[in-house]
Design an enzyme around this catalytic site. Structure first.
Site, short mmCIF file in Angstrom:
data_model
loop_
_atom_site.label_atom_id
_atom_site.label_comp_id
_atom_site.label_asym_id
_atom_site.label_seq_id
_atom_site.Cartn_x
_atom_site.Cartn_y
_atom_site.Cartn_z
N LYS A 99 66.98 -31.08 -8.99
CA LYS A 99 68.03 -32.10 -8.79
C LYS A 99 67.55 -33.18 -7.82
O LYS A 99 67.69 -34.37 -8.08
CB LYS A 99 69.33 -31.45 -8.23
N ARG B 253 80.12 -27.75 -5.58
CA ARG B 253 79.40 -26.51 -5.85
C ARG B 253 80.34 -25.35 -6.12
O ARG B 253 79.89 -24.24 -6.37
CB ARG B 253 78.61 -26.17 -4.61
N ARG C 149 57.28 -25.32 -2.79
CA ARG C 149 57.92 -26.60 -2.39
C ARG C 149 57.52 -26.98 -0.96
O ARG C 149 57.47 -26.16 -0.07
CB ARG C 149 59.44 -26.49 -2.47
N ARG D 266 60.94 -25.32 3.72
CA ARG D 266 62.33 -25.09 4.13
C ARG D 266 62.58 -23.63 4.48
O ARG D 266 62.06 -22.74 3.81
CB ARG D 266 63.29 -25.54 3.01
N ARG E 48 70.65 -17.30 -3.25
CA ARG E 48 71.20 -18.61 -3.63
C ARG E 48 71.42 -18.67 -5.14
O ARG E 48 72.40 -19.27 -5.62
CB ARG E 48 70.25 -19.73 -3.17
P1 AP5 Z 1 63.89 -29.89 -6.04
O1 AP5 Z 1 63.96 -31.21 -6.68
O2 AP5 Z 1 63.71 -29.83 -4.56
O3 AP5 Z 1 65.11 -28.97 -6.50
P2 AP5 Z 1 66.65 -29.02 -6.10
O4 AP5 Z 1 67.41 -28.69 -7.32
O5 AP5 Z 1 66.99 -30.29 -5.41
O6 AP5 Z 1 66.64 -27.81 -5.09
P3 AP5 Z 1 67.42 -27.53 -3.74
O7 AP5 Z 1 66.87 -26.23 -3.21
O8 AP5 Z 1 67.38 -28.70 -2.83
O9 AP5 Z 1 68.82 -27.30 -4.26
P4 AP5 Z 1 69.94 -26.59 -3.59
O10 AP5 Z 1 71.04 -27.11 -4.38
O11 AP5 Z 1 69.89 -25.12 -3.51
O12 AP5 Z 1 69.77 -26.99 -2.04
P5 AP5 Z 1 70.60 -27.99 -1.15
O13 AP5 Z 1 69.66 -28.69 -0.30
O14 AP5 Z 1 71.57 -28.75 -1.96
O15 AP5 Z 1 62.68 -29.06 -6.73
C1 AP5 Z 1 62.28 -27.81 -6.26
C2 AP5 Z 1 60.75 -27.70 -6.33
O16 AP5 Z 1 60.33 -27.72 -7.68
C3 AP5 Z 1 60.01 -28.86 -5.64
O17 AP5 Z 1 58.85 -28.38 -5.05
C4 AP5 Z 1 59.66 -29.82 -6.81
O18 AP5 Z 1 58.50 -30.59 -6.55
C5 AP5 Z 1 59.47 -28.85 -7.95
N1 AP5 Z 1 59.89 -29.36 -9.24
C6 AP5 Z 1 60.99 -30.15 -9.51
N2 AP5 Z 1 61.06 -30.39 -10.83
C7 AP5 Z 1 60.02 -29.73 -11.42
C8 AP5 Z 1 59.56 -29.59 -12.77
N3 AP5 Z 1 60.22 -30.17 -13.79
N4 AP5 Z 1 58.46 -28.85 -12.98
C9 AP5 Z 1 57.79 -28.24 -11.95
N5 AP5 Z 1 58.16 -28.34 -10.65
C10 AP5 Z 1 59.28 -29.07 -10.39
O19 AP5 Z 1 71.47 -26.95 -0.29
C11 AP5 Z 1 70.89 -26.13 0.71
C12 AP5 Z 1 71.97 -25.27 1.35
O20 AP5 Z 1 72.97 -26.12 1.97
C13 AP5 Z 1 72.79 -24.40 0.38
O21 AP5 Z 1 72.15 -23.15 0.12
C14 AP5 Z 1 74.11 -24.23 1.15
O22 AP5 Z 1 73.98 -23.30 2.19
C15 AP5 Z 1 74.29 -25.60 1.78
N6 AP5 Z 1 75.04 -26.53 0.91
C16 AP5 Z 1 74.59 -27.71 0.37
N7 AP5 Z 1 75.55 -28.31 -0.35
C17 AP5 Z 1 76.63 -27.49 -0.27
C18 AP5 Z 1 77.93 -27.55 -0.83
N8 AP5 Z 1 78.32 -28.57 -1.61
N9 AP5 Z 1 78.79 -26.53 -0.55
C19 AP5 Z 1 78.44 -25.50 0.24
N10 AP5 Z 1 77.21 -25.39 0.80
C20 AP5 Z 1 76.32 -26.36 0.54
#
Ligand code: AP5
Length: 213
Positions: free
Chosen positions: A13, A88, A127, A160, A171
């Site tokens: 994402k 979410r 990552r 991270r 997760r």
């Molecule tokens: P990346 O693009 O970083 O993936 P992502 O989907 O953005 O992953 P996140 O871990 O950031 O998502 P998340 O939703 O769990 O975390 P968030 O920060 O929102 O890609 C991942 C890796 O794969 C990278 O290395 C990239 O280069 C590689 N890649 C990408 N596309 C690829 C492809 N096609 N092929 C190969 N490799 C690829 O949330 C973190 C924490 O915050 C949560 O766990 C929670 O505790 C809290 N939080 C955040 N938002 C909320 C909410 N709305 N409600 C409650 N808690 C929340």
């Protein structure tokens, strides 16, 4: 245009949001990035959020909704935005509906990125991120020009805290239970498009391009 990116943790994402920022000239609103900023700045919200985040749990809905309340009216959102990681849960989606109603707005497009759990675990292990810009790399699939350094600033990349395998599995469990029901929720409310997130990063961007055109 107002776009919501939905998909598992590590599904790509953030990577595709960065692509869309340039493609559409609208901001990415990532609740994960906003929370990490609060954690780094040791704000009250950050101190509260930290324990949930490091355990791989969701931060409570009321905290997230409070944080998001003012964000959609910021000036940079005038022409639209990309929601990444929010909503979410169903209560967050309902809260967002109320906010949008007040603003007389609606989400135009939901993009669901699909990736199998085992591939996610492998991805997260590789990552690397540049904390201050949020730029995302992968040691194999999207390596930086110089190992361990951000392409634009040359600063150190980090791993991270929540990318450890057991936290990632937790997760993923929460994603399937709490977040994936949103796909059904939005079916009757917006245009929902599914994308194969197991293609290469460029191919995923191309699939998004096709949807946009
Ligand atoms: P990346 O693009 O970083 O993936 P992502 O989907 O953005 O992953 P996140 O871990 O950031 O998502 P998340 O939703 O769990 O975390 P968030 O920060 O929102 O890609 C991942 C890796 O794969 C990278 O290395 C990239 O280069 C590689 N890649 C990408 N596309 C690829 C492809 N096609 N092929 C190969 N490799 C690829 O949330 C973190 C924490 O915050 C949560 O766990 C929670 O505790 C809290 N939080 C955040 N938002 C909320 C909410 N709305 N409600 C409650 N808690 C929340």
């Amino acid at each position: 245009m107002k776009i919501l990116l939905l998909g598992p943790p590590g599904g790509g994402k953030g990577t595709q949001a960065k692509y869309l920022i340039n493609r559409l000239n609208i901001p990415q609103i990532s609740t994960g990035d906003m929370l990490r900023e609060h954690v780094n700045n040791k704000t009250d919200l950050g101190l509260k959020a930290k324990e949930y985040m490091s355990a791989g749990a969701l931060v409570p809905d009321e905290v997230i909704l409070g944080m998001m309340k003012g964000r959609l009216v910021d000036k940079d959102c005038n022409n639209g935005y990309i929601l990444d990681g929010f909503p979410r849960t169903i209560p967050q989606a309902e809260g967002l509906d109320l906010l949008l109603e007040e603003l007389d707005q609606k989400i135009d497009l939901i993009i669901v990125i699909k990736v199998k759990d085992d591939n996610i675990v492998e991805r997260m292990g590789g990552r690397r991120v540049h904390p201050s810009s949020g730029r995302i790399y992968h040691i194999k699939y999207n390596p930086p020009k110089n190992e361990g350094k951000d392409d634009q600033t040359g600063e150190e990349l980090i791993i991270r805290d929540d990318d450890q395998e057991n936290t990632v599995r937790k997760r993923l469990e929460i994603y399937h239970k709490e977040t994936s029901p949103l796909i059904e929720y939005y079916k009757s409310r917006s245009r929902v498009c599914h994308i194969d997130g197991e293609q290469s990063i460029d191919q995923v961007s191309q699939s998004i391009d096709k949807i946009l055109s």
